[in-house]
Design an enzyme around this catalytic site. Structure first.
Site, PDB file in Angstrom:
ATOM      1  CG  ASP A   8      -1.791   1.222   1.399  1.00 21.47           C
ATOM      2  OD1 ASP A   8      -2.360   1.642   0.579  1.00 21.47           O
ATOM      3  OD2 ASP A   8      -1.656   1.922   2.569  1.00 21.47           O
ATOM      4  CG  ASP A  10      -1.674   7.632   0.374  1.00 22.44           C
ATOM      5  OD1 ASP A  10      -1.124   8.863   0.913  1.00 22.44           O
ATOM      6  OD2 ASP A  10      -1.916   7.353  -0.549  1.00 22.44           O
ATOM      7  CG  ASP A 169      -2.242   2.272   6.436  1.00 23.23           C
ATOM      8  OD1 ASP A 169      -2.523   1.735   5.237  1.00 23.23           O
ATOM      9  OD2 ASP A 169      -2.458   3.147   7.191  1.00 23.23           O
TER      10      ASP A 169
END
Length: 227
Positions: A8, A10, A169
């Site tokens: 991922d 961000d 995240d």
């Protein structure tokens, strides 16, 4: 052959909350809303621009009477001008990426950020060439947590869909990995709305210094690969 390592963006590789927050606050200012503190915005980031704007509206007075499509367009225009002002890689992420790349792992990005700004950020950070594939939230007609987004990204690295490790995240990252039965790593320093333990990843990562060894462990455990 080694499995693909899918990241991922961000909240996983980059801390983009300051620039996203500035864009959100400028958008809110234009409709007469007060600015929000960065500490609050960090808990609002994730799930795309519309979700961020909705959360920003709720936190500053309510959604009623506002056209989310118009606000999204304005937000993206503002963000486009500032997306590299304060965004940076998380500590030691670059070393971890280089170590994986030099060891022969194919790397890819699977993000819900639109593909163009994602690539521009990676170019600005001088790491775009590390990745064989970069797919965004607008690359296909589907996006995370739809597992097809992850599958297509993996296949772009010339690996089968079940021969990869996902690193993220949030639930949007870990859930599709669970659905296609590949191992996953959840970073503890990102923007998850849930407790990191509740994401049910195989491993929790607290520091990029430890990433390579955790990847080696997962390769041995899930793919019977000794490195």
């Amino acid at each position: 052959m080694l499995p693909a390592i899918i990241f991922d963006l961000d909240g996983t590789l980059i801390d983009s909350a300051p620039d996203l927050g500035n864009a959100l606050n400028k958008t809110l200012n234009e409709i007469g809303r007060p600015e929000l503190e960065l500490s609050l915005i960090r808990n609002l980031v994730g799930d795309g621009a519309v979700a961020l704007i909705k959360r920003g509206l709720k936190a500053s007075g309510g959604i009623q009477g506002h056209n989310l499509g118009v606000l999204r367009s304005r937000f993206l225009d503002i963000y486009d001008d500032i997306l590299l002002e304060n965004t940076k890689l998380f500590p030691r992420a670059l070393n971890a990426l280089n170590e994986l790349k030099n060891s022969g792992f194919p790397l890819a990005i699977c993000t819900n950020k639109p593909e163009d700004p994602a690539k521009r950020i990676l170019e600005g950070l001088k790491i775009v060439n590390l990745f064989q594939s970069i797919t965004g939230g607008d690359t296909f007609n589907f996006r995370k947590p739809d597992p097809r987004h992850l599958i297509k990204t993996i296949e772009n690295t010339n690996r089968k869909k079940n021969f990869a490790i996902m690193i993220g995240d949030s639930e949007n990252d870990i859930l599709p990995a669970i659905k296609i039965k590949i191992p996953s790593i959840a970073v503890s320093f990102g923007y998850s709305k849930k407790k990191i333990e509740d994401l049910k990843s195989d491993i929790i990562l607290n520091d990029f210094d430890d990433l390579y060894q955790k990847i080696i462990f997962l390769c041995s455990k899930h793919f019977s690969i000794k490195i």
